[in-house]
Motif scaffolding. Structure first.
Motif, PDB file in Angstrom:
ATOM      1  N   ALA A 102     -14.228  16.856  11.766  1.00  0.00           N
ATOM      2  CA  ALA A 102     -12.977  17.316  11.145  1.00  0.00           C
ATOM      3  C   ALA A 102     -11.905  16.241  11.135  1.00  0.00           C
ATOM      4  O   ALA A 102     -10.823  16.454  10.576  1.00  0.00           O
ATOM      5  CB  ALA A 102     -12.452  18.555  11.879  1.00  0.00           C
ATOM      6  N   ALA A 103     -12.171  15.088  11.726  1.00  0.00           N
ATOM      7  CA  ALA A 103     -11.159  14.034  11.862  1.00  0.00           C
ATOM      8  C   ALA A 103     -11.469  12.834  10.977  1.00  0.00           C
ATOM      9  O   ALA A 103     -12.626  12.453  10.790  1.00  0.00           O
ATOM     10  CB  ALA A 103     -11.055  13.598  13.314  1.00  0.00           C
ATOM     11  N   HIS A 104     -10.420  12.248  10.446  1.00  0.00           N
ATOM     12  CA  HIS A 104     -10.500  11.078   9.585  1.00  0.00           C
ATOM     13  C   HIS A 104      -9.333  10.159   9.944  1.00  0.00           C
ATOM     14  O   HIS A 104      -8.409  10.558  10.648  1.00  0.00           O
ATOM     15  CB  HIS A 104     -10.404  11.490   8.113  1.00  0.00           C
ATOM     16  N   TYR A 105      -9.389   8.933   9.444  1.00  0.00           N
ATOM     17  CA  TYR A 105      -8.262   8.037   9.727  1.00  0.00           C
ATOM     18  C   TYR A 105      -7.985   7.129   8.545  1.00  0.00           C
ATOM     19  O   TYR A 105      -8.836   6.906   7.681  1.00  0.00           O
ATOM     20  CB  TYR A 105      -8.509   7.221  10.996  1.00  0.00           C
ATOM     21  N   ARG A 106      -6.764   6.608   8.545  1.00  0.00           N
ATOM     22  CA  ARG A 106      -6.358   5.586   7.594  1.00  0.00           C
ATOM     23  C   ARG A 106      -5.538   4.550   8.357  1.00  0.00           C
ATOM     24  O   ARG A 106      -4.629   4.906   9.114  1.00  0.00           O
ATOM     25  CB  ARG A 106      -5.482   6.164   6.467  1.00  0.00           C
ATOM     26  N   VAL A 107      -5.867   3.285   8.171  1.00  0.00           N
ATOM     27  CA  VAL A 107      -5.035   2.221   8.721  1.00  0.00           C
ATOM     28  C   VAL A 107      -3.815   2.097   7.809  1.00  0.00           C
ATOM     29  O   VAL A 107      -3.944   1.703   6.647  1.00  0.00           O
ATOM     30  CB  VAL A 107      -5.808   0.892   8.800  1.00  0.00           C
ATOM     31  N   GLN A 108      -2.665   2.469   8.327  1.00  0.00           N
ATOM     32  CA  GLN A 108      -1.482   2.582   7.465  1.00  0.00           C
ATOM     33  C   GLN A 108      -0.205   2.397   8.286  1.00  0.00           C
ATOM     34  O   GLN A 108      -0.020   3.044   9.307  1.00  0.00           O
ATOM     35  CB  GLN A 108      -1.450   3.957   6.795  1.00  0.00           C
ATOM     36  N   ASP A 109       0.659   1.509   7.840  1.00  0.00           N
ATOM     37  CA  ASP A 109       1.994   1.350   8.406  1.00  0.00           C
ATOM     38  C   ASP A 109       2.931   2.265   7.621  1.00  0.00           C
ATOM     39  O   ASP A 109       3.059   2.120   6.399  1.00  0.00           O
ATOM     40  CB  ASP A 109       2.447  -0.106   8.284  1.00  0.00           C
TER      41      ASP A 109
END
Length: 253
Positions: free
Chosen positions: A57-64
């Motif tokens: 259920a978890a995702h990520y984005r490298v984002q400032d």
């Protein structure tokens, strides 16, 4: 009111600063409540580790979050791959502990940019979709520094206090459109950041605990459970509030 009122099935929560500490605690509680989560951060390694611990259920984005121009594209990517964002948690931040006489304008501005401008930019990017759907929950993670005077954190206090004005103004503007805006003001919560801040300072630990009626530090899940509540149907008539989750520290003596 039933237990299902506290569930987040079908929701997609976007959590800035979500890879560690309070952000990870909130993500864990959101997943347990049935939501999908997307963690934002500037460093991929802790984000990847967090997602692996949270499951499918978890995702990520490298984002400032300060990169305003990149946020709409990131939101579109999340909507395509995960679903429309219905919950935004503004948790990204930096801490600065220095006497006022040693706090440069440059370092003060960096704290304001991450907390205040970054929080607003992420919120603003998510608003078109929420307005189109006529629903949404936005949370700002404030602080004890929003509520009481704490020495040597003037920039951090200014940033976290700004959240309170943003919450009230945004809640007044957006609630008629079905979008609720609230804040959580954590007390002293067990985390690597707290351990680093105390750094063996027994006197400071005792001072904190001495003014905390529950006489202990909190846990990340204490903040996570509050975030779930404020984002859930159970809080459908709650907007514009600042909820201290602090063991009573803000009213203790």
């Amino acid at each position: 009111m039933t237990a299902s009122a506290f569930e987040l099935n079908g929701e997609v929560a976007l959590i800035s600063g979500g890879g560690t500490g309070l952000g990870l605690g909130m993500a864990r509680c959101m997943v347990d409540a049935g939501a999908k989560v997307v963690l934002l951060g500037r460093r991929e390694a802790p984000l990847k580790e967090a997602v692996e611990s949270l499951g499918e259920a978890a995702h990520y984005r490298v984002q400032d979050v300060r990169d305003e121009s990149a946020l709409p594209g990131m939101l579109a990517s999340v909507q395509e791959q995960v679903g429309p964002v219905s919950i935004v948690i503004n948790n990204a931040g930096v801490h600065l502990k220095k006497p006022a006489t040693e706090t440069s304008l440059e370092s003060f501005q960096q704290v304001i940019e991450t907390h205040v401008l970054g929080g607003f930019a992420l919120t603003q990017a998510a608003l078109p979709g929420m307005l189109e759907r006529g629903t949404g929950s936005i949370l700002f993670i404030a602080s004890m520094a929003s509520l009481i005077g704490i020495p040597q954190v003037v920039a951090y206090s200014a940033a976290k206090s700004a959240y309170l004005g943003m919450v009230r103004s945004l809640a007044a503007e957006l609630s008629p459109e079905g979008i609720r805006v609230n804040a959580i003001a954590p007390g002293w919560i067990e985390s690597p950041m707290l351990r680093q801040a105390l750094n063996g300072d027994e006197a400071r630990s005792n001072k904190i605990l001495g003014r905390t009626p529950l006489a202990r530090f909190g846990e990340p899940d204490d903040i996570g459970n509050a975030a779930v509540y404020l984002s859930s149907p159970a809080a459908r008539f709650v907007t514009g509030v600042v909820l201290p989750v602090d063991g009573g520290a803000s009213i203790g003596f």
